[in-house]
Design an enzyme around this catalytic site. Sequence first.
Site, mmCIF file in Angstrom:
data_model
loop_
_atom_site.group_PDB
_atom_site.id
_atom_site.type_symbol
_atom_site.label_atom_id
_atom_site.label_comp_id
_atom_site.label_asym_id
_atom_site.label_seq_id
_atom_site.Cartn_x
_atom_site.Cartn_y
_atom_site.Cartn_z
ATOM 1 N N GLU A 1 0.872 -1.167 0.000
ATOM 2 C CA GLU A 1 0.000 0.000 0.000
ATOM 3 C C GLU A 1 0.913 1.221 0.000
ATOM 4 O O GLU A 1 1.791 1.343 0.864
ATOM 5 C CB GLU A 1 -0.890 0.009 1.244
ATOM 6 C CG GLU A 1 -2.054 0.986 1.171
ATOM 7 C CD GLU A 1 -1.625 2.439 1.045
ATOM 8 O OE1 GLU A 1 -2.225 3.160 0.243
ATOM 9 O OE2 GLU A 1 -0.686 2.865 1.728
ATOM 10 N N CYS B 1 -6.065 4.938 5.342
ATOM 11 C CA CYS B 1 -5.730 3.759 4.556
ATOM 12 C C CYS B 1 -6.955 2.966 4.124
ATOM 13 O O CYS B 1 -7.815 2.659 4.931
ATOM 14 C CB CYS B 1 -4.803 2.846 5.340
ATOM 15 S SG CYS B 1 -4.312 1.440 4.342
ATOM 16 N N CYS C 1 -6.136 -1.078 5.192
ATOM 17 C CA CYS C 1 -6.448 -1.322 6.614
ATOM 18 C C CYS C 1 -7.709 -0.536 6.944
ATOM 19 O O CYS C 1 -7.732 0.236 7.898
ATOM 20 C CB CYS C 1 -5.337 -0.841 7.514
ATOM 21 S SG CYS C 1 -3.749 -0.734 6.718
ATOM 22 N N HIS D 1 -8.110 2.102 11.459
ATOM 23 C CA HIS D 1 -8.036 3.493 11.901
ATOM 24 C C HIS D 1 -9.384 3.987 12.382
ATOM 25 O O HIS D 1 -9.465 4.847 13.258
ATOM 26 C CB HIS D 1 -7.490 4.381 10.790
ATOM 27 C CG HIS D 1 -6.034 4.168 10.537
ATOM 28 N ND1 HIS D 1 -5.077 4.628 11.393
ATOM 29 C CD2 HIS D 1 -5.387 3.512 9.548
ATOM 30 C CE1 HIS D 1 -3.878 4.284 10.928
ATOM 31 N NE2 HIS D 1 -4.049 3.591 9.820
ATOM 32 N N ARG E 1 -1.149 -4.979 10.542
ATOM 33 C CA ARG E 1 0.269 -4.642 10.375
ATOM 34 C C ARG E 1 0.954 -4.254 11.676
ATOM 35 O O ARG E 1 2.133 -3.908 11.662
ATOM 36 C CB ARG E 1 0.403 -3.526 9.345
ATOM 37 C CG ARG E 1 0.135 -4.027 7.946
ATOM 38 C CD ARG E 1 -0.158 -2.932 6.964
ATOM 39 N NE ARG E 1 -0.496 -3.499 5.666
ATOM 40 C CZ ARG E 1 -1.682 -4.008 5.351
ATOM 41 N NH1 ARG E 1 -2.656 -4.006 6.229
ATOM 42 N NH2 ARG E 1 -1.897 -4.521 4.167
ATOM 43 N N SER F 1 3.135 1.048 10.348
ATOM 44 C CA SER F 1 4.201 1.218 9.366
ATOM 45 C C SER F 1 5.146 2.344 9.747
ATOM 46 O O SER F 1 6.252 2.429 9.212
ATOM 47 C CB SER F 1 3.615 1.426 7.973
ATOM 48 O OG SER F 1 2.939 0.241 7.587
ATOM 49 N N CYS G 1 2.502 -0.490 4.683
ATOM 50 C CA CYS G 1 1.298 0.278 4.403
ATOM 51 C C CYS G 1 1.669 1.737 4.589
ATOM 52 O O CYS G 1 1.600 2.284 5.674
ATOM 53 C CB CYS G 1 0.192 -0.127 5.357
ATOM 54 S SG CYS G 1 -1.359 0.580 4.869
ATOM 55 N N CYS H 1 -0.598 4.798 5.726
ATOM 56 C CA CYS H 1 -0.864 4.810 7.158
ATOM 57 C C CYS H 1 0.203 5.576 7.926
ATOM 58 O O CYS H 1 -0.072 6.248 8.903
ATOM 59 C CB CYS H 1 -0.875 3.386 7.699
ATOM 60 S SG CYS H 1 -2.381 2.514 7.353
#
Lengths: 571, 243, 381
Positions: free
Chosen positions: A15, A62, A65, A69, A482, A505, A550, A553
Amino acid sequence: MARTKVVVDPITRIEGHLRIEVQQENGRIADAWASSTQFRGIELIMEGRDPRDAWAFTQRICGVCTVVHAVASLRAVEDALDIRIPANANLIRNLVHGMQFVQDHVIHFYHLHALDWVDVVSALQADPAGTARIAKSISPWPNNSETYFREVQDRLKKFVGTGQLGIFANGYWGHPAYKLPPEVNLLAVAHYLEALDWQRDVIRLHTIFGGKNPHPHFVVGGMASAINLDSTATINAERLTDIQDMIKRARRFVHEVYIPDLLAVAGFYKEWAAIGGGTGNYLTVGEFPETDVRDVGSYFLPQGIIVGKNLGEVLPYDHQKVKEYVTSSWYEYPGGDGEGLHPYAGETKAKYTGPPTPWQYLQDESKYSWMKSPRYDEMPMEVGPLARMLVAYASGHDGVQGMVNEVLGRLGVGPAALFSTLGRTAARGIETALIVDRMQTWLDELVDRVRNGDTATFTRDKWSPDTWPAEAEGYGYLDAPRGALGHWIKIRDGKIAKYQCVVPSTWNCSPRDPQGQVGPYEAALKDNHPLVDPARPIEILRTIHSFDPCMACGVHVLDAEGRLVTEVRVQ
Amino acid sequence: MTTSTKPPTIAEAVAAATPEYRWVLLWRWPLRVTHWLSAICIVTLTVTGFYIGKPYFTTWGEASAHYLMGWARFIHFTAAGIVVGAAILRIYWMFAGGRYASWRALLPVKTKDWVNLLKTVQYYMMVKQEEAPRYLGHHPLQQFSYTAIYTLVLIHVVTGFGMYGMSNPGGAIYALFGWVGPAFGGIQNARFWHHVLTWVLVWFIPVHVYLAFRADVMDREGEMSSIFSGGRFVRADVKFEDE
Amino acid sequence: MFYPSSHPWVEGETLGEHLEDRGVSRRDFLAFCAEMSAVLGVGSAMTPKVVEALQQARRPSVIWLQLQECTGCVESVIRTGEPTIGDLVLDVISLDFNHTLMAAAGEAAEAAKHTAMEENRGGYVLLVTGSVPLENDGMYLTIAGRTAREHLEEAAAGAAHIIAVGACAHWGNIQASRPNPTGAVGVSEIVRNKTVVNIAGCPPIADTVTATIVHILTFGRVPALDRDGRPMFAYGKRIHDQCPRRAHFDAGQFVEHFDDEAARQGLCLYRTGCKGPATFSPCPIFQWNTRTSFPIGAGHGCIGCTERGFWDQMTPFYERLPDLAGFGVERRVDMIGGAVAVGVTAGVAAHAVATGIHRTRQRKALPVVEQPAAGKEHDRG
C-alpha cells in the site's frame, strides 16, 4: 570491493509509496534506507471537526487497513468521553476487525507477497498431475484435481502466449532466487486466482455490518446496524446466516489452502529463516477485547513487549514511553532534531529539505523520509504479526504456542527461526488461522446474547456534545494486521483540538533516530541479507513485503496552530 | 379630488366632507395581493420548512398510511411556487405600478433621502422627533429593509429551487438551477443559507407588524389600513417628501 | 467459486471466439451483454451493439496510476462483480501498470509502464486514483524520484481516455479538505485538454468503474456525463430518490438515535444526518460488494462521499447542516435563531413601552388646549 548504491522505487505490491535504497557489497546488503515518499496531512485536516466524525477521517488514512483506523479512533473518542459500548457492539467490532485480519493477510500472502517466492512462468512447465498429487497430500481442498490444475496451466500458457502480460510483465522470472519446483509454482498460481474470488466473498461481512467495503461505516458508542429478528432492514436471521456461512468459508480456505500453501512454500525457502531478522525488539498493544477494551486481560491476543529477542520475558506496555523523533524526517520540532515527543505533545511542522526531483539518491541526505521515528523507551520496535505471535508465545497463550510449535515442527526449525523474514510470513499465517477460528466463538456469543434478548448495539448516553466535558483527552489503540496502532485525541468545546496517530508502518518503516538506530525495515535489510543482482532486487522485495508495508498509514503530521501551510509556502 | 360623474366612493365622500384631510391611493391591488400572498406563503414556508429541516414529530405504523413529510414538502413547494408568482407580479408592478411601487423606490438615491434615513433612525430612537421627515410611500429605512427582504426571498427561491431541482437532474428546474450547488460551493452550503436566512424572515415579522401598528397609532393616518384598502387619509396641509 | 478457463486469450482472437473456446455459450454471452447494457442504461435496443463491440475487442492496454491516496479504490475494484462477469472484464483489458498488483518493482515497474505507453500511444486507457499535491513543488508525493504531477502529465499525454477513479482523483478528497496542507487537486485540474471521466466516491463501487470501462470499449466514447464529469448511468440520481427507506421519509417516520425503536424498524435516517438528499450515487441500486448492502442498509446514514468537497460540505456527518468555516453555530442554529426571535419580540415590546412613556411625557409638556386643532399634537415630533 566498492559498495554499489541500489534504489528500488517504487516498491510495488504494497500500500502506498515506498522507496528503498541500499548499498550492496559482495552480494550482500551493507546498509539500507527506507523512505516514505508521500505526505497527506490528515490529522491537521481533522482539527476543529466533530469528534464523532473522526473515525471517517482517520479511516481514509488507509483503504487497505480500512477498519483499523476507524476503530482506533472510536476507541480514542470513547476513552476521552468515557463511553462504554454494549457487549454486542464489541463483538460486532471484533468480527469486523477479525475479518479484516483474515482477508488482508490472505490477500497479502497471495497477491502482494507470493510473487516474491513463486515464479509464474515456471508454472508453465509443471506437470498438473504432479501438482494435484502434492496438493492432495497437504490438503483436502476439493479443487485439488489434475483437471483443475491443467485448466489453470492452459489458461496461463495462452495468456503468456498473447504477449500481453499485464501485471506479470517485467517480473523477475527465472531469477535464481526462485526455488520452487514448477508443480508448486502452479499450485500457488491457481490459488492466487482462487483467493481473488474468495476475498470478495468473505469481506461482505463488513458490508452487512458497515454498509460497504472498503471504508465501512462505524459510529461512536457502538455500531449503527440494529438487531431486530423481525425486520427486513436490520440484522436478522438471514444476515446472521450469511455471516455464519462466510466465516465457515473463510475458515475452510485458511485451513485448507492458505496454511498448507504457506508450509509448502516455506519448506523450500528455509534459508530465509536466518535472514532479515532486524531489531529484535517487538511491541504489541494486544487486540480483540472480549469484554471491554479497558479490560486488557480479556484480550484474545495479549499486550506486551519483547526486547532483544528474549522470549523469556514479556515487558508490560506503557504508552507514556512512546516518543517520536524527526531527526531523519522532513519535519521540524520546536526543540530541534534531537528532541523526542510523546504523541500528546507532538507538534510538528512539515519542512522538506531533500533534493529537487528527479532524485538520484536520498541515502546521502541527513533527512530522507516523510515517516517519523517512533521509539519505545528509546528503542526501535518491530510491530505486526510476528510481534503478536512472539508476545503471545512468550506469554504462554495456549492456541499460539500450539500452532507455532506445530508449524516449527513441520518445517523442522527451532524458535530462533521466527526472528526472520520467513518468521514474519509464517507468523502472519499462524495468526490468521487463530483469528478465523476465534471469529466463530464471537459469532456464537453474539447469537447467544440475541437469543437471550439482548439486542443493544449502541449507547446514546454521551452522544450529545452537551453531555461532554469542556476538555477531554483520550487514547485509542489496537493491534492492526500490520501491528500496534495508537490514536491520541484532545477534545475542546465539542471539537477536535488535536489528533495524533502512531501507526504500525511508522514503527516499522521509521528512519534513523538521533542515536543513529535504524528502523526495523532498515535493520532487517542489514541482517545477514543477500542481494545477488542489483538490477533484479527480488531479495529486497521478500524482506520488505514480509512486513506488509502500508505507507499511507505511516505518514501524518499535526500542527495545532495551523502553521504548516505558511511554513510550506515559505519553502 | 376626483371629477368623476360616478357617485363618489366613501373615501372620496369623506375626503370631500373633511377638507383638512385628503385621501391618497398608494397601493393598488396588485401590490396588496403580492403583499398578502407573500405574507401567508412565507409563514407557511417557514412552518413547513422547519419541519422539513428537522422533522420535530414522527408518525408510526405502516408507511403507506402516512404522508406527513410528503404533505409538508408538497405544501412547501406549492407555497414556494405562489411566492415566485407573487414576485413576478411585484417585478412587473415595479415598472407599471406608479411611483410608490416603482423600482426607483427600492433604495434611497438622493442625498436628501440619505439625510432623511438618518433622521428616521433618530425618530425611532426617540431623538429629535420633530425633525422626522414625512413620506407617503416608504421612507428610506423601509426601502432598505423591504429591499433586503426581497433579496432574502430571492436567495431562498434560488437555493430552494437549486435543492428541488436535484430530484430530477434531467428536468427543467435542474437545467435552470443546477448551477446553484457549485455556485455556493456545494448544495449543502445552499441548504445552510436557505435554513439560516429563514430566521431573518422570522425576526422581521414582529418588527414589521409592530412598526406598522405603531405608525397607525402614532399618526392616526391609516397606515395599517392602507395595506388592505390601498390608500390613506393624510393631512391636507402636510407636504410629503416623496410627493 | 472461480473456475479458470482452459482457453485463455490467444493472439488475434476476438472476444466472441475466445468465449466460445472457453465454453461460454452464446446465450450466456448475450445475457452478459444485456446485463451490461442495463447497467450502462443504454436499453435493450443497444444490446446487439454491445455484443458486436465486445466480440471484436482486442485487450486494450490500461495503465493505472496511483498517486496521493489510500489504495481503497484498488481494494474496491478488486471486489468487482459476479464470477463470470468480473472474470470477463479482467480478461477484456490488459492491466499493464498497477502498483498494488504488478509483479515488477522499481526500475522494472517503471519500464513496464513506459513500454505499454509507447506501444499503445494514443490508444490506452489511463485510470488514475489519488490526488496530485502541488504545494512545495509537489514534494509531498514522489514516485521513482519524480513528482506525481510529472507522472500524471506524462501518462495523460498518450492516453485515449482518462478515468479518474475515486474522490482523490476526482477533486482531491480528504487531503484537499480544509486547510488542504499539501495543495492537493484532482486530475481534471492538471489535465485540461482532455475529457476526464470522474468515477466519484470514497471509494466508488467497483461495478461503476468496470461498467465505465466497458462503455468506452463498446461505444468508443465516454458515457454521458453530468455537470461534474460523472457518468449519468451511475450518478444520474440521488441516493434519496432511490432509497428503500424513502417511503418512511415521505411518511414522516424517522430514526432519532441509532438503535432506537425506529432504527430497529428500519425507518428513515434523515434525522441522524443522512446526506442521501444531497448525494448523487447508485449505492441503493448497484449496492456494495456484489450487491450485499449499502450504508443506509446497514443502518448508518450516507456521508455523501460522491460529492465534491464532502469532508467540508457534509460534516458534521450526524447533522443536517454543514459546519461552515468560522461559523461554528450550526449545531445550535435553530436555538440561536429562536432566541434571537424572542429577543426581537422583547425588543419590540420594550420599544412600544418606551414609545408610550415618551409620548406621555411629550403630552404633559404641551400646553393644555381646550379644543386642539386637528392633529397638531399628533404630528410626529
